[in-house]
Design a protein around this motif. Structure first.
Motif, short mmCIF file in Angstrom:
data_model
loop_
_atom_site.label_atom_id
_atom_site.label_comp_id
_atom_site.label_asym_id
_atom_site.label_seq_id
_atom_site.Cartn_x
_atom_site.Cartn_y
_atom_site.Cartn_z
N LYS A 190 0.85 -1.18 0.00
CA LYS A 190 0.00 0.00 0.00
C LYS A 190 0.89 1.24 0.00
O LYS A 190 2.02 1.21 0.49
CB LYS A 190 -0.90 0.02 1.24
N VAL A 191 0.37 2.33 -0.54
CA VAL A 191 1.16 3.55 -0.64
C VAL A 191 1.58 4.04 0.76
O VAL A 191 2.71 4.47 0.96
CB VAL A 191 0.38 4.64 -1.38
N GLY A 192 0.68 3.93 1.71
CA GLY A 192 1.02 4.33 3.08
C GLY A 192 2.16 3.50 3.66
O GLY A 192 2.99 4.01 4.42
N GLN A 193 2.22 2.21 3.30
CA GLN A 193 3.30 1.36 3.77
C GLN A 193 4.64 1.80 3.18
O GLN A 193 5.68 1.73 3.84
CB GLN A 193 3.02 -0.10 3.40
N LEU A 194 4.61 2.27 1.94
CA LEU A 194 5.84 2.75 1.30
C LEU A 194 6.36 4.00 2.00
O LEU A 194 7.57 4.19 2.12
CB LEU A 194 5.59 3.03 -0.18
N ILE A 195 5.44 4.85 2.44
CA ILE A 195 5.86 6.05 3.18
C ILE A 195 6.55 5.65 4.48
O ILE A 195 7.60 6.19 4.84
CB ILE A 195 4.64 6.95 3.45
N THR A 196 5.98 4.68 5.17
CA THR A 196 6.59 4.18 6.40
C THR A 196 7.96 3.58 6.13
O THR A 196 8.93 3.81 6.88
CB THR A 196 5.69 3.14 7.08
N LEU A 197 8.06 2.81 5.04
CA LEU A 197 9.33 2.19 4.66
C LEU A 197 10.39 3.25 4.35
O LEU A 197 11.52 3.16 4.82
CB LEU A 197 9.11 1.29 3.45
N MET A 198 10.00 4.27 3.56
CA MET A 198 10.94 5.33 3.21
C MET A 198 11.42 6.09 4.45
O MET A 198 12.59 6.46 4.54
CB MET A 198 10.28 6.30 2.23
N GLY A 253 11.97 4.96 7.30
CA GLY A 253 12.97 4.17 8.00
C GLY A 253 14.27 4.02 7.22
O GLY A 253 15.30 3.70 7.79
N LEU A 254 14.21 4.26 5.89
CA LEU A 254 15.38 4.05 5.05
C LEU A 254 16.20 5.31 4.81
O LEU A 254 17.43 5.24 4.70
CB LEU A 254 14.96 3.47 3.69
N HIS A 255 15.53 6.45 4.70
CA HIS A 255 16.24 7.67 4.29
C HIS A 255 16.09 8.75 5.35
O HIS A 255 14.98 9.19 5.65
CB HIS A 255 15.68 8.17 2.96
N PRO A 256 17.20 9.24 5.88
CA PRO A 256 17.13 10.25 6.95
C PRO A 256 16.57 11.59 6.48
O PRO A 256 16.07 12.37 7.30
CB PRO A 256 18.59 10.41 7.40
N GLY A 257 16.60 11.86 5.18
CA GLY A 257 16.10 13.13 4.67
C GLY A 257 14.67 13.08 4.17
O GLY A 257 14.17 14.05 3.60
N PHE A 258 14.00 11.95 4.41
CA PHE A 258 12.63 11.78 3.91
C PHE A 258 11.62 12.32 4.93
O PHE A 258 11.73 12.07 6.13
CB PHE A 258 12.35 10.30 3.65
N SER A 259 10.61 13.05 4.42
CA SER A 259 9.57 13.60 5.28
C SER A 259 8.23 12.92 4.97
O SER A 259 7.65 13.16 3.91
CB SER A 259 9.43 15.10 5.05
N PRO A 260 7.72 12.09 5.88
CA PRO A 260 6.42 11.46 5.65
C PRO A 260 5.30 12.48 5.48
O PRO A 260 4.41 12.29 4.64
CB PRO A 260 6.21 10.61 6.92
N GLU A 261 5.35 13.56 6.24
CA GLU A 261 4.31 14.59 6.14
C GLU A 261 4.30 15.23 4.76
O GLU A 261 3.24 15.47 4.17
CB GLU A 261 4.52 15.66 7.22
N ARG A 262 5.49 15.52 4.24
CA ARG A 262 5.57 16.13 2.91
C ARG A 262 5.07 15.16 1.84
O ARG A 262 4.38 15.55 0.90
CB ARG A 262 6.99 16.56 2.61
N ALA A 263 5.41 13.88 1.98
CA ALA A 263 4.94 12.88 1.02
C ALA A 263 3.42 12.84 0.99
O ALA A 263 2.79 12.78 -0.08
CB ALA A 263 5.51 11.51 1.35
N LYS A 264 2.81 12.90 2.17
CA LYS A 264 1.34 12.88 2.24
C LYS A 264 0.74 14.15 1.63
O LYS A 264 -0.29 14.10 0.96
CB LYS A 264 0.90 12.71 3.69
N ASP A 265 1.40 15.28 1.88
CA ASP A 265 0.93 16.54 1.28
C ASP A 265 0.98 16.47 -0.24
O ASP A 265 0.06 16.91 -0.93
CB ASP A 265 1.79 17.71 1.77
N LEU A 266 2.07 15.92 -0.77
CA LEU A 266 2.21 15.80 -2.22
C LEU A 266 1.17 14.85 -2.79
O LEU A 266 0.61 15.09 -3.87
CB LEU A 266 3.62 15.32 -2.57
N LEU A 267 0.88 13.77 -2.09
CA LEU A 267 -0.10 12.81 -2.58
C LEU A 267 -1.51 13.41 -2.63
O LEU A 267 -2.34 13.00 -3.44
CB LEU A 267 -0.11 11.56 -1.71
N ARG A 268 -1.76 14.41 -1.79
CA ARG A 268 -3.07 15.06 -1.82
C ARG A 268 -3.30 15.82 -3.12
O ARG A 268 -4.44 16.13 -3.45
CB ARG A 268 -3.21 16.00 -0.62
#
Length: 292
Positions: A95-103, A105-120
């Motif tokens: 699921k797309v939400g699972q990929l956000i969680t995975l990212m 944990g993998l990348h220190p520069g990744f922002s889950p909040e920003r990813a969700k904002d972009l997906l909107r």
């Protein structure tokens, strides 16, 4: 392009595969805050160059990306560089939400909040399974995940390949609106020259592994001259040896590298050359264009 605040520098960059010379003595500099169109026919060396930039291709000569050597400092480089190859590969079961969680944990520069904002901005939901998304939605999800990384350089290899025109438009709108901020630089390799021309600040054109044009769009308008002219003036215009003779809006036109003689200018009306016209002119006769 100038060397001021350069994020990418190459000098004498060459790559050879067995009997084929993929890149030959490339020298270039790409500053921050640019949107660069990487153009060339299939086999021109675009993908080879991009792989070298992200540390996936061994090469000769010097190459620096964000002050780092991509070959020996790739782990450090990927903290500030993101890359989308020509095939958006995401696990179909997730699921797309699972990929956000995975990212996260993998990348220190990744922002889950920003990813969700972009997906909107897309039609992709967090509970959507990748395998059930259309190709366009997968590409949008991929961009949202990558653009949520706090990077300084983004490299895109045919990012909208196979998408319909509306999906391509949506992709580029999201890229420009949500990622380009005047500090970051994006390199876009594409065959859809007409669609990206209005987005670009610079163009880097390859032909047979060599640079035939490396210029800002502002400088392009100053250097190249296109003249629309009547059929009666065709012989006189041809005698001035234009790079390309073609048709524009049903009328004859000619493209020159530099200002043609005043007598020739008087025979027609100056029009803006398009990137497509330049691409045809510079990649069909590379022996004419070694001074780019």
């Amino acid at each position: 392009m100038t060397d001021t605040d350069a994020l990418i520098r190459a000098q004498g960059l060459s790559v050879r595969f067995a009997k084929k010379q993929a890149l030959t003595d490339l020298s270039l500099s790409i500053p921050k805050g640019r949107v660069v169109g990487l153009l060339g026919h299939n086999g021109a060396g675009k993908t080879t160059l991009m792989k070298a930039l992200v540390g996936l291709q061994r090469h000769e000569g010097s190459l620096s990306v964000l002050g780092l050597n991509p070959s020996t400092q790739r782990t450090e480089l990927l903290k500030s560089l993101c890359y989308i190859p020509d095939v958006a590969v995401l696990p179909r079961w997730a699921k797309v939400g699972q990929l956000i969680t995975l990212m996260a944990g993998l990348h220190p520069g990744f922002s889950p909040e920003r990813a969700k904002d972009l997906l909107r901005r897309t039609s992709v939901g967090l509970d959507d399974v990748v395998g059930k998304l259309s190709k366009g939605m997968v590409v949008q999800a991929h961009l949202a995940l990558v653009a949520a990384i706090d990077a300084k350089v983004m490299i895109l290899d045919e990012p909208t390949l196979g998408l319909d025109v509306l999906s391509r438009k949506s992709f580029y709108e999201m890229l420009i609106d949500e990622w380009c901020d005047g500090e970051r630089t994006v390199i876009i390799s594409t065959h859809q020259v007409e669609e990206v021309e209005s987005l670009l600040s610079d163009v880097l054109m390859l032909n047979e592994g060599q640079v035939v044009l490396n210029i800002s769009l502002d400088q392009l308008d100053q250097r190249f001259v296109a003249l629309s002219h009547d059929a009666a003036a065709a012989d006189a215009v041809a005698a001035a040896h234009p790079l390309l003779r073609y048709r524009q809006h049903g009328q004859s036109a000619a493209l020159f590298d530099g200002a043609p003689p005043d007598a020739v200018v008087a025979l027609g009306q100056r029009v803006r050359p398009s990137l497509v016209d330049l691409f045809v002119a510079l990649t069909r006769a590379p022996e004419l264009n070694r001074r780019a």
